[in-house]
Design a protein around this motif. Structure first.
Motif, PDB file in Angstrom:
ATOM      1  N   GLY A 218       0.902  -1.344   0.056  1.00 29.63           N
ATOM      2  CA  GLY A 218      -0.054  -0.089   0.138  1.00 29.63           C
ATOM      3  C   GLY A 218       0.817   1.033   0.019  1.00 29.63           C
ATOM      4  O   GLY A 218       0.380   2.398   0.244  1.00 29.63           O
ATOM      5  N   ASN A 219       2.282   1.076  -0.414  1.00 30.14           N
ATOM      6  CA  ASN A 219       2.976   2.379  -0.120  1.00 30.14           C
ATOM      7  C   ASN A 219       3.296   3.118  -1.728  1.00 30.14           C
ATOM      8  O   ASN A 219       3.775   4.017  -1.786  1.00 30.14           O
ATOM      9  CB  ASN A 219       4.267   1.854   0.184  1.00 30.14           C
ATOM     10  CG  ASN A 219       4.969   0.856  -0.620  1.00 30.14           C
ATOM     11  OD1 ASN A 219       4.327  -0.104  -0.962  1.00 30.14           O
ATOM     12  ND2 ASN A 219       6.244   0.854  -0.918  1.00 30.14           N
ATOM     13  N   ARG A 220       2.519   2.469  -2.564  1.00 34.34           N
ATOM     14  CA  ARG A 220       2.616   3.244  -4.031  1.00 34.34           C
ATOM     15  C   ARG A 220       1.510   2.609  -5.024  1.00 34.34           C
ATOM     16  O   ARG A 220       0.912   1.590  -4.429  1.00 34.34           O
ATOM     17  CB  ARG A 220       3.954   2.881  -4.681  1.00 34.34           C
ATOM     18  CG  ARG A 220       4.469   1.560  -4.868  1.00 34.34           C
ATOM     19  CD  ARG A 220       5.578   1.451  -5.214  1.00 34.34           C
ATOM     20  NE  ARG A 220       6.024   0.038  -5.441  1.00 34.34           N
ATOM     21  CZ  ARG A 220       6.031  -0.623  -6.687  1.00 34.34           C
ATOM     22  NH1 ARG A 220       5.741  -0.070  -7.684  1.00 34.34           N
ATOM     23  NH2 ARG A 220       6.477  -1.919  -6.461  1.00 34.34           N
ATOM     24  N   GLY A 221       1.242   3.357  -6.041  1.00 39.30           N
ATOM     25  CA  GLY A 221       0.416   2.958  -7.114  1.00 39.30           C
ATOM     26  C   GLY A 221      -1.140   2.618  -6.648  1.00 39.30           C
ATOM     27  O   GLY A 221      -1.673   3.475  -5.824  1.00 39.30           O
ATOM     28  N   ILE A 222      -1.641   1.711  -7.286  1.00 39.07           N
ATOM     29  CA  ILE A 222      -2.996   1.151  -6.691  1.00 39.07           C
ATOM     30  C   ILE A 222      -3.135   0.939  -5.392  1.00 39.07           C
ATOM     31  O   ILE A 222      -4.118   1.377  -4.886  1.00 39.07           O
ATOM     32  CB  ILE A 222      -3.396   0.132  -7.785  1.00 39.07           C
ATOM     33  CG1 ILE A 222      -3.484   0.441  -9.193  1.00 39.07           C
ATOM     34  CG2 ILE A 222      -4.670  -0.336  -7.379  1.00 39.07           C
ATOM     35  CD1 ILE A 222      -3.794  -0.707 -10.199  1.00 39.07           C
TER      36      ILE A 222
ATOM     37  N   ILE B 125      -5.963   2.578  -3.041  1.00 35.89           N
ATOM     38  CA  ILE B 125      -7.207   1.754  -2.026  1.00 35.89           C
ATOM     39  C   ILE B 125      -6.834   2.339  -0.715  1.00 35.89           C
ATOM     40  O   ILE B 125      -7.892   2.616  -0.261  1.00 35.89           O
ATOM     41  CB  ILE B 125      -6.739   0.349  -2.395  1.00 35.89           C
ATOM     42  CG1 ILE B 125      -6.903  -0.196  -3.895  1.00 35.89           C
ATOM     43  CG2 ILE B 125      -7.490  -0.368  -1.352  1.00 35.89           C
ATOM     44  CD1 ILE B 125      -6.483  -1.454  -4.227  1.00 35.89           C
ATOM     45  N   ALA B 126      -5.581   2.520  -0.166  1.00 34.93           N
ATOM     46  CA  ALA B 126      -5.735   2.979   1.291  1.00 34.93           C
ATOM     47  C   ALA B 126      -6.105   4.268   1.531  1.00 34.93           C
ATOM     48  O   ALA B 126      -6.866   4.484   2.408  1.00 34.93           O
ATOM     49  CB  ALA B 126      -4.160   2.875   1.603  1.00 34.93           C
TER      50      ALA B 126
ATOM     51  N   VAL C 185      -7.050   1.685   8.877  1.00 30.57           N
ATOM     52  CA  VAL C 185      -6.524   1.317   7.894  1.00 30.57           C
ATOM     53  C   VAL C 185      -5.077   1.095   8.129  1.00 30.57           C
ATOM     54  O   VAL C 185      -4.131   1.978   8.820  1.00 30.57           O
ATOM     55  CB  VAL C 185      -6.594   2.505   6.432  1.00 30.57           C
ATOM     56  CG1 VAL C 185      -5.885   1.635   5.327  1.00 30.57           C
ATOM     57  CG2 VAL C 185      -7.849   2.608   6.090  1.00 30.57           C
ATOM     58  N   ALA C 186      -4.525   0.066   7.536  1.00 28.04           N
ATOM     59  CA  ALA C 186      -3.088  -0.336   7.640  1.00 28.04           C
ATOM     60  C   ALA C 186      -2.573  -0.946   6.270  1.00 28.04           C
ATOM     61  O   ALA C 186      -3.343  -1.624   5.682  1.00 28.04           O
ATOM     62  CB  ALA C 186      -2.796  -1.439   8.847  1.00 28.04           C
ATOM     63  N   VAL C 187      -1.566  -0.339   6.014  1.00 27.02           N
ATOM     64  CA  VAL C 187      -0.644  -1.064   4.731  1.00 27.02           C
ATOM     65  C   VAL C 187       0.650  -1.444   5.106  1.00 27.02           C
ATOM     66  O   VAL C 187       1.154  -1.375   6.208  1.00 27.02           O
ATOM     67  CB  VAL C 187      -0.343   0.197   3.790  1.00 27.02           C
ATOM     68  CG1 VAL C 187      -1.981   0.804   3.490  1.00 27.02           C
ATOM     69  CG2 VAL C 187       0.421   1.295   4.306  1.00 27.02           C
ATOM     70  N   THR C 188       0.801  -2.397   4.311  1.00 31.10           N
ATOM     71  CA  THR C 188       2.251  -3.227   4.354  1.00 31.10           C
ATOM     72  C   THR C 188       3.365  -2.759   3.368  1.00 31.10           C
ATOM     73  O   THR C 188       2.704  -2.177   2.204  1.00 31.10           O
ATOM     74  CB  THR C 188       2.300  -4.699   4.397  1.00 31.10           C
ATOM     75  OG1 THR C 188       2.020  -5.177   3.138  1.00 31.10           O
ATOM     76  CG2 THR C 188       1.417  -5.493   5.219  1.00 31.10           C
TER      77      THR C 188
ATOM     78  N   GLY D 222       8.596  -0.671   5.630  1.00 34.37           N
ATOM     79  CA  GLY D 222       7.846  -0.278   6.512  1.00 34.37           C
ATOM     80  C   GLY D 222       7.433   1.225   6.764  1.00 34.37           C
ATOM     81  O   GLY D 222       7.066   1.911   7.708  1.00 34.37           O
ATOM     82  N   GLU D 223       7.521   1.786   5.537  1.00 35.83           N
ATOM     83  CA  GLU D 223       7.424   3.462   5.473  1.00 35.83           C
ATOM     84  C   GLU D 223       6.572   3.455   4.074  1.00 35.83           C
ATOM     85  O   GLU D 223       6.675   2.619   3.224  1.00 35.83           O
ATOM     86  CB  GLU D 223       8.309   4.155   5.615  1.00 35.83           C
ATOM     87  CG  GLU D 223       9.803   3.816   4.878  1.00 35.83           C
ATOM     88  CD  GLU D 223      11.135   4.436   5.472  1.00 35.83           C
ATOM     89  OE1 GLU D 223      11.809   4.898   4.990  1.00 35.83           O
ATOM     90  OE2 GLU D 223      10.918   4.583   6.532  1.00 35.83           O
ATOM     91  N   GLY D 224       6.148   4.678   3.797  1.00 40.25           N
ATOM     92  CA  GLY D 224       5.502   5.130   2.600  1.00 40.25           C
ATOM     93  C   GLY D 224       4.058   5.331   2.252  1.00 40.25           C
ATOM     94  O   GLY D 224       3.555   5.326   1.086  1.00 40.25           O
ATOM     95  N   GLY D 225       3.335   4.506   3.327  1.00 37.46           N
ATOM     96  CA  GLY D 225       1.811   4.697   3.097  1.00 37.46           C
ATOM     97  C   GLY D 225       1.223   5.938   3.328  1.00 37.46           C
ATOM     98  O   GLY D 225       1.834   6.999   3.549  1.00 37.46           O
ATOM     99  N   PRO D 226      -0.069   6.076   2.900  1.00 42.68           N
ATOM    100  CA  PRO D 226      -0.766   7.554   2.951  1.00 42.68           C
ATOM    101  C   PRO D 226      -1.106   7.816   4.442  1.00 42.68           C
ATOM    102  O   PRO D 226      -1.034   7.320   5.210  1.00 42.68           O
ATOM    103  CB  PRO D 226      -1.930   7.165   2.080  1.00 42.68           C
ATOM    104  CG  PRO D 226      -2.377   6.002   2.211  1.00 42.68           C
ATOM    105  CD  PRO D 226      -0.990   4.890   2.534  1.00 42.68           C
ATOM    106  N   ALA D 227      -1.214   9.210   4.346  1.00 43.15           N
ATOM    107  CA  ALA D 227      -1.610  10.106   5.902  1.00 43.15           C
ATOM    108  C   ALA D 227      -2.918   9.141   6.010  1.00 43.15           C
ATOM    109  O   ALA D 227      -3.770   8.802   5.413  1.00 43.15           O
ATOM    110  CB  ALA D 227      -1.934  11.464   5.354  1.00 43.15           C
ATOM    111  N   GLY D 228      -2.820   8.825   7.502  1.00 42.77           N
ATOM    112  CA  GLY D 228      -4.015   8.563   8.055  1.00 42.77           C
ATOM    113  C   GLY D 228      -4.110   6.946   8.175  1.00 42.77           C
ATOM    114  O   GLY D 228      -4.819   6.364   8.750  1.00 42.77           O
TER     115      GLY D 228
END
Length: 240
Positions: free
Chosen positions: A15-19, A23-24, A34-37, A41-47
């Motif tokens: 969930g750190n880039r692209g589609i 989605i996140a 919401v959590a992303v992998t 361990g970094e780079g997901g969207p705000a929130g």
């Protein structure tokens, strides 16, 4: 957030880039936890909570889930989005080029879904969404490995649907077509125009258009849809 939406704990792989990132963002906007992998361990969207997780490593995925569960509670919606490509013609494709793509795109989805299913079975609720591709059923030259891995997600989702459907758990496949991303932006203009000719809608899709479909099929409204393949491809695949 609409009244029809129950806030859920959502985990999106890659969930750190692209589609995956889009989605996140959509789930965050709808008021979910919401959590992303990501591998770093970094780079997901705000929130969103970003945790370290590698879908090719079972222990890493278990640790990622444990971290999310301690923060937000059991995962109710899982989106298996992490994927790689190693495009090349069959005659040049090494065995590792094939197996590494399958291990990430298919076996990676298996690792993630198996771990998520424990909490879903207890809760008698779950939404499993597998991100495939129009190439999975349509095929693509130079993509025997990628196409095989993405096609296999359909059989995986349908088997899960038959196993877990009576427990309030759905498993569906979303199959994007050509989506505007950093990768498509780098293609030469002539090549972009050529691709667009084959798309009935006459344009590329946006990542947010894929994200909205994923969010909807994860919602309370989609409780009676399982084992489906939902194309978001502007008509490119036409039922393939």
């Amino acid at each position: 957030m609409t009244s029809a939406t129950t806030p859920r704990t959502v985990l999106i792989t890659g969930g750190n880039r692209g589609i995956g990132y889009a989605i996140a963002e959509e789930f965050v906007a709808q008021g979910h936890r919401v959590a992303v992998t990501s591998r770093t361990g970094e780079g997901g969207p705000a929130g969103a909570l970003t945790v370290k997780g590698d879908v090719t490593d079972t222990a890493s995925i278990d640790a990622a889930f444990s971290e999310v569960e301690s923060e937000f509670g059991p995962v109710e919606v899982v989106v298996a989005n992490a994927g790689i490509t190693r495009d090349m013609l069959l005659m040049r494709m090494g065995e590792d080029d094939f197996t590494s793509v399958v291990d990430t795109n298919l076996t990676g989805a298996f690792r993630v879904v198996k771990r998520a299913s424990k909490g879903m079975l207890k809760a008698r609720f779950g939404r499993i969404v597998l991100i495939s591709s129009v190439v999975g059923l349509y095929g693509g030259p130079g993509q025997a490995n990628y196409s095989a891995s993405k096609a296999a997600l359909v059989g995986f989702a349908r088997s899960i649907s038959r196993e877990l459907g009576a427990r309030g758990i759905t498993a569906n496949v979303v199959a994007p077509g050509f989506i505007e991303t950093d990768m498509t932006a780098e293609l030469p203009e002539a090549q972009q125009a050529e691709y667009k000719k084959s798309i009935p809608a006459g344009r590329y899709g946006s990542a947010s258009e894929v994200a909205k479909v994923v969010a909807w099929i994860s919602s309370d409204d989609a409780a009676y849809i399982t084992g489906a393949v939902v194309p978001v491809d502007g008509g490119l695949g036409m039922g393939h």
